[in-house]
Design a protein around this motif. Structure first.
Motif, PDB file in Angstrom:
ATOM      1  N   ARG A 123       0.622  -1.094   0.219  1.00  0.00           N
ATOM      2  CA  ARG A 123      -0.209  -0.238   0.098  1.00  0.00           C
ATOM      3  C   ARG A 123       1.015   1.302  -0.338  1.00  0.00           C
ATOM      4  N   VAL A 124       2.217   1.230   0.799  1.00  0.00           N
ATOM      5  CA  VAL A 124       2.726   2.190   0.739  1.00  0.00           C
ATOM      6  C   VAL A 124       4.128   2.587   0.185  1.00  0.00           C
ATOM      7  N   LEU A 125       4.145   1.533  -0.519  1.00  0.00           N
ATOM      8  CA  LEU A 125       5.410   1.883  -1.156  1.00  0.00           C
ATOM      9  C   LEU A 125       4.175   1.340  -2.943  1.00  0.00           C
ATOM     10  N   PRO A 126       5.977   2.343  -3.903  1.00  0.00           N
ATOM     11  CA  PRO A 126       5.471   2.287  -5.371  1.00  0.00           C
ATOM     12  C   PRO A 126       4.985   0.889  -5.674  1.00  0.00           C
ATOM     13  N   ALA A 127       3.767   0.387  -6.560  1.00  0.00           N
ATOM     14  CA  ALA A 127       3.783   0.181  -7.301  1.00  0.00           C
ATOM     15  C   ALA A 127       5.186  -1.034  -8.004  1.00  0.00           C
ATOM     16  N   GLY A 128       4.676  -2.189  -7.286  1.00  0.00           N
ATOM     17  CA  GLY A 128       5.558  -3.459  -7.909  1.00  0.00           C
ATOM     18  C   GLY A 128       6.124  -3.440  -7.817  1.00  0.00           C
ATOM     19  N   THR A 129       7.170  -2.387  -6.285  1.00  0.00           N
ATOM     20  CA  THR A 129       8.233  -2.609  -5.198  1.00  0.00           C
ATOM     21  C   THR A 129       8.365  -4.473  -5.391  1.00  0.00           C
ATOM     22  N   PRO A 130       9.554  -4.934  -5.698  1.00  0.00           N
ATOM     23  CA  PRO A 130       9.330  -5.768  -5.172  1.00  0.00           C
ATOM     24  C   PRO A 130       9.843  -7.301  -3.543  1.00  0.00           C
ATOM     25  N   ILE A 131       9.318  -8.030  -2.730  1.00  0.00           N
ATOM     26  CA  ILE A 131       8.287  -7.779  -2.145  1.00  0.00           C
ATOM     27  C   ILE A 131       9.456  -9.687  -2.024  1.00  0.00           C
ATOM     28  N   LEU A 132      10.300  -9.928  -1.333  1.00  0.00           N
ATOM     29  CA  LEU A 132      10.946 -11.222  -1.320  1.00  0.00           C
ATOM     30  C   LEU A 132      11.105 -11.760  -0.301  1.00  0.00           C
ATOM     31  N   ASN A 133      11.033 -13.850  -0.370  1.00  0.00           N
ATOM     32  CA  ASN A 133      11.775 -13.725   0.462  1.00  0.00           C
ATOM     33  C   ASN A 133      13.162 -15.041   0.430  1.00  0.00           C
ATOM     34  N   TRP A 134      14.158 -13.743   1.238  1.00  0.00           N
ATOM     35  CA  TRP A 134      15.587 -14.402   0.879  1.00  0.00           C
ATOM     36  C   TRP A 134      16.224 -16.294   1.743  1.00  0.00           C
ATOM     37  N   GLY A 135      14.806 -17.143   1.841  1.00  0.00           N
ATOM     38  CA  GLY A 135      15.535 -17.667   2.255  1.00  0.00           C
ATOM     39  C   GLY A 135      15.192 -17.787   4.218  1.00  0.00           C
ATOM     40  N   CYS A 136      14.400 -16.817   4.639  1.00  0.00           N
ATOM     41  CA  CYS A 136      14.445 -16.822   6.112  1.00  0.00           C
ATOM     42  C   CYS A 136      13.208 -17.577   6.749  1.00  0.00           C
ATOM     43  N   PRO A 137      12.927 -18.913   7.058  1.00  0.00           N
ATOM     44  CA  PRO A 137      11.578 -18.994   7.437  1.00  0.00           C
ATOM     45  C   PRO A 137      10.765 -18.565   8.140  1.00  0.00           C
ATOM     46  N   GLY A 138      10.096 -18.731   8.303  1.00  0.00           N
ATOM     47  CA  GLY A 138       8.714 -17.752   8.984  1.00  0.00           C
ATOM     48  C   GLY A 138       7.705 -16.868   8.533  1.00  0.00           C
ATOM     49  N   ARG A 139       9.163 -16.058   7.746  1.00  0.00           N
ATOM     50  CA  ARG A 139       8.863 -15.047   7.467  1.00  0.00           C
ATOM     51  C   ARG A 139       8.235 -14.855   5.803  1.00  0.00           C
ATOM     52  N   GLY A 140       7.176 -13.245   5.471  1.00  0.00           N
ATOM     53  CA  GLY A 140       6.361 -13.604   4.465  1.00  0.00           C
ATOM     54  C   GLY A 140       6.977 -13.154   3.120  1.00  0.00           C
ATOM     55  N   GLY A 141       6.670 -12.828   1.386  1.00  0.00           N
ATOM     56  CA  GLY A 141       7.626 -11.989   0.799  1.00  0.00           C
ATOM     57  C   GLY A 141       7.405 -13.637  -0.209  1.00  0.00           C
ATOM     58  N   ASP A 142       7.371 -13.334  -1.607  1.00  0.00           N
ATOM     59  CA  ASP A 142       7.870 -14.453  -2.751  1.00  0.00           C
ATOM     60  C   ASP A 142       9.145 -14.772  -2.640  1.00  0.00           C
ATOM     61  N   PRO A 143       8.808 -16.177  -3.316  1.00  0.00           N
ATOM     62  CA  PRO A 143      10.133 -17.047  -2.970  1.00  0.00           C
ATOM     63  C   PRO A 143      11.101 -16.482  -3.620  1.00  0.00           C
ATOM     64  N   ALA A 144      12.185 -16.041  -3.896  1.00  0.00           N
ATOM     65  CA  ALA A 144      13.422 -15.372  -4.955  1.00  0.00           C
ATOM     66  C   ALA A 144      14.302 -16.967  -5.735  1.00  0.00           C
ATOM     67  N   ALA A 145      14.240 -16.533  -6.560  1.00  0.00           N
ATOM     68  CA  ALA A 145      15.227 -17.488  -7.972  1.00  0.00           C
ATOM     69  C   ALA A 145      16.683 -16.973  -7.564  1.00  0.00           C
TER      70      ALA A 145
END
Length: 238
Positions: free
Chosen positions: A216-238
């Motif tokens: 909501r507060v960051l620009p559209a398309g801002t990546p929200i990723l999970n870098w392998g941190c268990p129990g945290r949110g974000g899209d799986p990063a390649a």
């Protein structure tokens, strides 16, 4: 590993440390170890927890709550260099556990920025000596670190300036990082001033309940990723 020096016109890239490069809260892990050094420190921490614990959980009082536990863990320590010596001992005796908490995907991204000649700095709410020592001793990275200033307070040590929220931007500028932030990586809503100042904000390993807020507060398309941190949110990063 050696890197080219930052170019004269190098973009400024800022990484948070906890839950960004490191899986967890490095300062809490250190100060738990400091508390565990003596039974009476543990007892004092238990007595303080009903008041100080909720303060840590609420942003406006977080600094004060953390300072209570830092004070208990450092009673009898009056010089910052004595804390630095304890940090070195902590890292030497916990090197394997600390190494397991460093996130390989995060370090790969940091490597790529440094290989490109970007001006990379870590800005953290932890004492800078802690993050700097972890990166140097465990990850063999000599990246500059800006962090919470610790000094003498009432017979122990405490946070004199907490590198947190808007103060993180202030302390970065005071440390000489005055150019616009090209990219910023952080997990925390407390780093919104940093993320919103960056031309390219990247949210990594956020709490799942914070993802909608970041969108909501960051620009559209801002990546929200999970870098392998268990129990945290974000899209799986390649």
């Amino acid at each position: 590993m050696s890197y080219p020096g930052p170019r004269v016109d190098a973009p400024l890239v800022v990484f948070d440390f906890d839950h960004t490069l490191y899986d967890g809260d490095s300062g809490s892990h250190l100060f738990k170890w400091l508390l565990d050094r003596a039974w009476w420190r543990q007892l004092l921490a238990l007595l303080a927890a009903p008041v100080a614990g909720p303060m840590v959980a609420w942003l406006p009082t977080r600094r004060a709550g953390i300072s209570v536990f830092v004070w208990i863990g450092t009673i009898g320590i009056h010089r910052r260099r004595d804390l630095d010596a304890l940090i070195d001992r902590y890292i030497e005796t916990h090197a394997q556990a600390i190494k397991a908490r460093l996130l390989p995907l995060a370090l790969d991204v940091l490597h790529k920025h440094r290989e490109a000649g970007d001006r990379v700095v870590v800005a953290t709410g932890a004492p800078p000596e802690l993050a700097r020592a972890i990166l140097a001793f465990v990850a063999h990275e000599d990246v500059p670190v800006v962090g919470t200033l610790v000094g003498p307070k009432f017979g122990a040590l405490g946070a004199l300036r907490h590198c947190h929220h808007a103060m993180k931007m202030t302390m970065l500028r005071e440390a000489g990082y005055t150019q616009p932030v090209a990219a910023a990586y952080s997990d925390s809503s407390a780093d919104l001033p940093l993320l919103q100042a960056a031309r390219k904000p990247v949210v990594v390993n956020p709490k799942a309940k914070r993802v909608a807020m970041f969108r909501r507060v960051l620009p559209a398309g801002t990546p929200i990723l999970n870098w392998g941190c268990p129990g945290r949110g974000g899209d799986p990063a390649a």
